[in-house]
Each structure stands twice: as structure tokens, then as C-alpha cells.
Design a protein around this motif. Sequence first.
Motif, mmCIF file in Angstrom:
data_model
loop_
_atom_site.group_PDB
_atom_site.id
_atom_site.type_symbol
_atom_site.label_atom_id
_atom_site.label_comp_id
_atom_site.label_asym_id
_atom_site.label_seq_id
_atom_site.Cartn_x
_atom_site.Cartn_y
_atom_site.Cartn_z
ATOM 1 N N SER A 138 1.599 4.100 2.855
ATOM 2 C CA SER A 138 0.314 3.419 3.882
ATOM 3 C C SER A 138 1.672 4.171 5.004
ATOM 4 O O SER A 138 2.272 4.277 5.234
ATOM 5 N N SER A 148 -3.248 7.675 -1.615
ATOM 6 C CA SER A 148 -2.876 7.284 -3.178
ATOM 7 C C SER A 148 -2.584 8.592 -4.104
ATOM 8 O O SER A 148 -2.014 8.346 -4.692
ATOM 9 N N ARG A 208 0.803 -0.814 0.217
ATOM 10 C CA ARG A 208 -0.101 0.029 0.443
ATOM 11 C C ARG A 208 0.545 0.970 0.123
ATOM 12 O O ARG A 208 1.750 1.675 1.232
#
Length: 201
Positions: free
Chosen positions: A74, A181, A71
Motif C-alpha cells: 500500500s 500485490s 494491504r
Amino acid sequence: MSTLLTQLPALLGVLVGTLGTILATSLADRARWRRSQSVRWDERRLDAYVDYAHALKESHSVALRMTADLRPGSHSHPIDREDGLARLASSDARRTIVWENLLLLGDEPTVVAAANWRDAIWQVERLARGIVEAPPDVAEMLSRVNEARDGYYRAARRSLGVRGGSVEQSAALRQALLDRSTVTSDVAADRDHSERRPMAG
């Protein structure tokens, strides 16, 4: 005989009053007992709801740490795989135990919502355990977990009669995932652009 007849209304009044007092006291005692039982079971139900939520959050936290590398952006601190698997096994055992309390004390909507939350977290656990490949959009998987958590707390609060409006978190968490993101993608694009830029001789 006439004396008894003249006193009969008074005796009947005393008898009716005594019976009324006994009946009222009995009803009040019964209502008080029911209230105390209701409070007692509400406290036990609250404990069951909180214990189950803690067990699920523990599993989810470990799974997030195990999948941190999948991810980008993250904030989870990565964890060693073997340590993570051991922690998952421990939290799964605890979750199984507190699930029984939830089944015993929870109402149907809350138990259903708990199962939905558990299933959403299990998808992240499967990824952490290496059972499945990472999906194209891990953020969407995490959003489903957050939405299921909101559903659980919504049902639990309704079950316990908690008022005060919505405390849902999924929309804010979804936006945070999207923002994270986006920032990660922008950084990667800037890095790629700088690497391709011709160097001055």
C-alpha cells in the motif's frame, strides 16, 4: 363611416402587429427566464455532486490510511487508530449534510449511483473500524469502490450533459492493485527463499 371602414384594415394590421410583438417578447422573456433557471439549477446540481464526491473521498482516504497495514504494498500513509476514528466521524457528519443537497438536486440515476459508491466505501470503513475481519482479497474490495465511483461520475456527467467520452478509472486502478500485490508477493517469496538458503560456513 366610410373613412373608418377604409382605415380599418390598417388599424387591424397595427393591432395584430402590436399583439404579435407583445406575444413574441413574452415568449422570448419566458424562454430566457427558463434558460437562466436551468443554468442556475445546473450550477447548484454540480456543486451538490462535487461536494458529495469530496465527502466520500475524504472518508475513503481516511479508511485507506487506517487499513494500510492490511494491504501489502500500500502507498497509503498509516494513521493512528484514534485519530482515524475521529476523522471518520467528522467526514461522516459532513457526508450526511451534503447527502441532503444531493437528494434535493440530483436526478434518480445519480442518487442511486451515489448510494452504491457510499455503500462500497462503507465496507472499507467497517474494516477500518474493526467491525469486520479483513477479507481474503482486500484488493477486490477496493476495486468495487473504484467501479462504484466510475458509476457515480458516469451518472453525474450524464445528468449535467457533460460530453467528451469515458473518464473511467477503475480498470487502470485494478491493474495497479494487481501489479502492487504481485510485486509484494515476489518480494516476500524472494525473502522467504533467501532465509531458507543454507549459509556458507
